[in-house]
Write a protein that holds these residues in place. Sequence first.
Motif, short mmCIF file in Angstrom:
data_model
loop_
_atom_site.label_atom_id
_atom_site.label_comp_id
_atom_site.label_asym_id
_atom_site.label_seq_id
_atom_site.Cartn_x
_atom_site.Cartn_y
_atom_site.Cartn_z
N GLU A 133 -1.92 -12.05 -1.78
CA GLU A 133 -1.58 -13.47 -1.76
C GLU A 133 -0.76 -13.86 -2.98
O GLU A 133 0.14 -14.68 -2.89
N ASP A 134 -1.07 -13.26 -4.13
CA ASP A 134 -0.39 -13.58 -5.38
C ASP A 134 0.94 -12.82 -5.43
O ASP A 134 0.96 -11.59 -5.54
N GLN A 140 4.70 -8.32 -6.66
CA GLN A 140 5.91 -7.85 -7.35
C GLN A 140 5.59 -6.66 -8.24
O GLN A 140 6.31 -5.66 -8.26
N THR A 141 4.48 -6.74 -8.96
CA THR A 141 4.06 -5.65 -9.85
C THR A 141 3.76 -4.38 -9.05
O THR A 141 4.15 -3.28 -9.46
N ILE A 142 3.12 -4.52 -7.91
CA ILE A 142 2.81 -3.37 -7.05
C ILE A 142 4.10 -2.70 -6.60
O ILE A 142 4.25 -1.48 -6.68
N ILE A 143 5.07 -3.50 -6.15
CA ILE A 143 6.35 -2.99 -5.67
C ILE A 143 7.09 -2.25 -6.78
O ILE A 143 7.59 -1.14 -6.60
N GLU A 144 7.18 -2.88 -7.96
CA GLU A 144 7.91 -2.28 -9.07
C GLU A 144 7.25 -0.99 -9.56
O GLU A 144 7.93 -0.01 -9.86
N SER A 145 5.91 -0.98 -9.63
CA SER A 145 5.23 0.22 -10.14
C SER A 145 5.31 1.39 -9.17
O SER A 145 5.23 2.55 -9.58
N ALA A 146 5.51 1.10 -7.89
CA ALA A 146 5.65 2.17 -6.90
C ALA A 146 7.08 2.69 -6.81
O ALA A 146 7.35 3.66 -6.12
#
Length: 179
Positions: A130-131, A136-142
């Motif tokens: 939801e956040d 965004q952090t999940i996408i960038e770290s992957a």
Amino acid sequence: MGCSSSTAKAEGRKEKIRRPKSWKHPQPISRAELTQMREEFWDTAPHYGGKKGRQMGCSSSTAKAEGTPSLSLLSRGRKEKIRRPKSWKHPQPISRAELTQMREEFWDTAPHYGGKKEIWDALRAAAEEEDLSLAQTIIESAGVIVHNTDLTICYDEKGSKYELPKYVLRDPSNLIRTK
């Protein structure tokens, strides 16, 4: 492009190497971007069986197959903030249970169409988050390269394409709400 006068030795005789068919990049690109795409191709060629420093064919051959975007062109969108897709409407009103079933079927079958399971898992985690800043952090770290900021089209660092339907990213406007 100079390829037409090149020769190659095949089965003991010399044959002319033909100039590749002309192609059109899906987006307008500059000469500098084309040169960068070619350099990226030749830098990675040794990883695919080529020999670095040894010319493999014409020096002006195209770097990517038609329709395949360059990673450098794709990575421009990496810094953009992701957003939820625009509101959408299912052809007929559906319940939360039906939507959940559609989503589960998608996530269960998506890895079978190519790409890495780790990237699919990251995309699922981001889609269900939801956040948006955490997503965004999940996408960038992957290492996901976001092509469309609504996450409907993404790529991994090797250029594999990941397409997400809107129904996994946002509820439809005609969702049947139960009390």
